[in-house]
Design a protein around this motif. Sequence first.
Motif, PDB file in Angstrom:
ATOM      1  N   GLN A   1       2.424  -0.595   1.818  1.00 14.11           N
ATOM      2  CA  GLN A   1       2.228  -0.860   0.409  1.00 14.11           C
ATOM      3  C   GLN A   1       2.978   0.121  -0.316  1.00 14.11           C
ATOM      4  O   GLN A   1       3.626  -0.014  -1.259  1.00 14.11           O
ATOM      5  CB  GLN A   1       0.922  -0.778   0.121  1.00 14.11           C
TER       6      GLN A   1
ATOM      7  N   SER B   1     -11.099  -1.961  -0.202  1.00  9.03           N
ATOM      8  CA  SER B   1     -11.354  -0.569  -0.346  1.00  9.03           C
ATOM      9  C   SER B   1     -12.715  -0.261   0.004  1.00  9.03           C
ATOM     10  O   SER B   1     -13.197   0.738   0.777  1.00  9.03           O
ATOM     11  CB  SER B   1     -10.942   0.159  -1.465  1.00  9.03           C
TER      12      SER B   1
ATOM     13  N   LEU C   1      -1.168   0.961   4.360  1.00 11.84           N
ATOM     14  CA  LEU C   1      -0.975   1.526   3.335  1.00 11.84           C
ATOM     15  C   LEU C   1       0.123   2.092   2.900  1.00 11.84           C
ATOM     16  O   LEU C   1       0.815   2.068   2.007  1.00 11.84           O
ATOM     17  CB  LEU C   1      -1.998   2.567   2.984  1.00 11.84           C
TER      18      LEU C   1
END
Length: 160
Positions: free
Chosen positions: A66, A143, A63
């Motif tokens: 990202q 998710s 994450l």
Amino acid sequence: MSGNNGIGAVIYPAAFTLLGVFITSTISWISAAQTASINNRQMCVNRLDAKESTIRSKTEAFLSAQGGIIALAAHKTHDINEVEKAIDETVRTGYALSSYFDGQLAATTELLALKMSEKLDPKTPIPTKEQSEEHIKLMDDWSSLYRQLLLSLEQARKNC
């Protein structure tokens, strides 16, 4: 009668001693079984905690990578080398993360990393609306699967 008292004087203490030994050994056995059960439960919980910690750490790296791409996109000017490094980091951490997952979550993680690389590569055309919607759905699916994994770890911890 004195013969009966002599036998009784020997039998009763011997019987009570034998009963005491039996009770003591039974209590010791129960105590050992409970200790083993507690140790097994603690080892199970520790194993799940370690697994969750590793997964969260690897997910954080994915994450964060990202987020690095998003931060670069917010800049007014883009250095192509920085963008490519950020894409490489996202793909690398995504594939590394997928090795900690099973089944659908592993496949979705790899696909998400690959699609991000394709979508964000400066050499490719601007994504269409459908491609952007597909990417958002893929992120939502990932998710959801990730949350299910965390819930399953919590349930497994309760079942230890």
